[in-house]
Enzyme design. Structure first.
Site, PDB file in Angstrom:
ATOM      1  N   ARG A  28       0.819  -1.223   0.000  1.00  0.00           N
ATOM      2  CA  ARG A  28       0.000   0.000   0.000  1.00  0.00           C
ATOM      3  C   ARG A  28       0.849   1.268   0.000  1.00  0.00           C
ATOM      4  O   ARG A  28       0.466   2.270   0.614  1.00  0.00           O
ATOM      5  CB  ARG A  28      -0.930   0.039   1.215  1.00  0.00           C
ATOM      6  N   ARG A  32      -3.578   6.610   0.931  1.00  0.00           N
ATOM      7  CA  ARG A  32      -4.117   7.830   1.561  1.00  0.00           C
ATOM      8  C   ARG A  32      -3.176   8.565   2.494  1.00  0.00           C
ATOM      9  O   ARG A  32      -3.426   9.722   2.829  1.00  0.00           O
ATOM     10  CB  ARG A  32      -5.404   7.483   2.315  1.00  0.00           C
ATOM     11  N   ARG A  41      -7.140  11.665  -5.813  1.00  0.00           N
ATOM     12  CA  ARG A  41      -8.443  11.033  -5.600  1.00  0.00           C
ATOM     13  C   ARG A  41      -9.569  12.066  -5.638  1.00  0.00           C
ATOM     14  O   ARG A  41     -10.632  11.816  -6.211  1.00  0.00           O
ATOM     15  CB  ARG A  41      -8.481  10.269  -4.284  1.00  0.00           C
ATOM     16  N   ASP A  78      -6.474  -2.963  -7.572  1.00  0.00           N
ATOM     17  CA  ASP A  78      -7.086  -3.608  -6.410  1.00  0.00           C
ATOM     18  C   ASP A  78      -7.271  -5.086  -6.698  1.00  0.00           C
ATOM     19  O   ASP A  78      -7.336  -5.492  -7.856  1.00  0.00           O
ATOM     20  CB  ASP A  78      -8.432  -2.960  -6.055  1.00  0.00           C
ATOM     21  N   TYR A 155     -14.765 -11.741  -0.380  1.00  0.00           N
ATOM     22  CA  TYR A 155     -15.480 -10.489  -0.698  1.00  0.00           C
ATOM     23  C   TYR A 155     -16.705 -10.750  -1.568  1.00  0.00           C
ATOM     24  O   TYR A 155     -17.755 -10.131  -1.392  1.00  0.00           O
ATOM     25  CB  TYR A 155     -14.539  -9.492  -1.381  1.00  0.00           C
TER      26      TYR A 155
END
Ligand code: CP3
Length: 354
Positions: A28, A32, A41, A78, A155
């Protein structure tokens, strides 16, 4: 595409070749915690919009590599691109995590799933890989990735993230054959997807098995490891005249490292709950290891962060085959200055040749 690779430390370490220092990259690493990521973003409008636009995905992939002297870039994308391509209606609500409008709950739902064509439904990912390779100009290698079939299935069946995995575990006990059919479609999809990433220029690939650790040892072998083995076995081994190493990371898989090493992968990701010295004993020099600083160590004072980093380096020792990383992804509340310190600490650590 045959630009000379100026820094191949990652590829050498993944193949357990000697290197003068440890390569480092961070799971990652584009995310963010970086103000430039948050700005992109805001401009793009959302996470999926960023993933599906190759120019933006390329821009974000390069952000951490431009800011820190990292030894690898990882494609910004992703693990849920495959179920997205299977038309399950993926959404990312800000601060909510992923949600599927049409989760997979029954045999009939599984019957409807096809193997996505990477050249069509996932073309935006493959285009991003080519673009990143071009823009990197051989600075560092590019890592491509996918989720493990089991982790992606969690998921799809749960309909989003989960704490208990009650829905997929119920399927595992009540209808194991259905779950196996789902995992088989995912394994086939993952093989085609990763091989397309390699063909487009990914120089190493990683399987993220974030949720393998919630299974019993026997279930892990039957529902997760077996399908990762199928994927690893079918990967393109050579591209551009070089080996394309692969990394398998099961979070919470510390007790199973020996079994994972036996599927024929090149490197194992190790989370922070297993000491690298212990992991080395388990795999007995057969694979490289990647990890495993506790991501929360990035909240510590500079002195403590340095000490913890040196502790991880020492736990592996000076032998070949270590890629420095965190034990899991970097979190959004990390100060980028701490990341700079981590990278500098690892890169100034010289290895004593044997
Ligand atoms: O490592 C990298 O920098 C490459 C990019 C990458 C992302 N996701 C970007 C991302 C990678 C390798 C992943 C893998 C991924 N995605 C995993 C496996 C690795 C892991 O972290 O365990 C999983 C389980 C996912 C699914 C996923 N994507 C979740 C659960 C979430 C929400 C949680 C969160 O952190 O917000 C995402 C969103 C996501 N994927 C973000 C990023 C940068 C945050 C999106 C945003 O809000 O900007």
């Amino acid at each position: 595409m045959n630009v000379v690779l100026k820094n191949d430390l990652l590829l050498r370490a993944l193949l357990r070749e000697p290197t003068p220092r440890r390569p480092i990259w961070l799971m990652r690493q584009a995310g963010r915690y970086l103000p430039e990521y948050r700005a992109t973003r805001a401009r793009a409008g959302g996470f999926l919009q960023m993933c599906t636009n190759p120019e933006i995905a390329c821009e974000i992939t390069l952000q951490p590599v431009d800011r820190f002297p990292l030894d690898a870039a990882i494609l910004f994308s992703d693990i849920l691109t495959i179920p997205h391509a299977m038309n399950l209606g993926l959404e990312f609500e800000a601060g909510e995590g992923p949600r599927f409008e049409r989760p997979v709950r029954s045999a009939a739902d599984i019957d409807k799933l096809g193997v996505p064509d990477p050249g069509r439904e996932l073309k935006y990912v493959i285009d991003a890989v080519s673009l990143v390779r071009r823009e990197l100009g051989g600075r560092v290698p590019l890592i491509g990735f996918a989720g493990s079939p089991w982790t992606v299935a969690t998921y799809m069946v749960e309909g989003g993230g989960s704490k208990t995995f009650g829905v997929i575990k119920r399927m595992m006990y009540e209808a194991p054959r259905d779950l196996h059919r789902l995992l088989e479609v995912l394994a086939k999809s993952t093989i085609q997807y990763l091989n397309a990433q390699i063909a487009a220029g990914a120089q190493a690939v990683m399987l993220f098995d974030t949720w393998g650790g919630v299974l019993t040892p026997a279930q892990y072998e039957e529902f997760s490891l077996r399908y990762m083995a199928e994927v690893i076995d079918a990967l393109t081994r050579q591209a551009d005249g070089r080996r394309v190493p692969n990394i398998v990371f099961t979070k919470g898989g510390g007790a199973w490292l020996k079994k994972i090493a036996a599927i024929g992968c090149d490197c194992l990701g190790v989370d922070w709950t297993t000491d690298l010295a212990t992991a080395q004993l388990a795999v007995d020099g057969r694979v490289a290891l990647q990890g495993n600083l506790d991501p929360a160590a990035l909240f510590a004072t500079p002195e403590v962060l340095r000490a913890e980093t040196l502790r991880v380096l020492a736990s592996y020792g000076d032998g070949p085959g270590h890629v420095f990383n965190l034990g899991h992804g970097i979190t959004p509340d990390v100060d980028p200055e701490r990341v700079a310190l981590l990278v500098a600490t690892v890169q100034s650590h010289r290895l004593v040749p044997a």
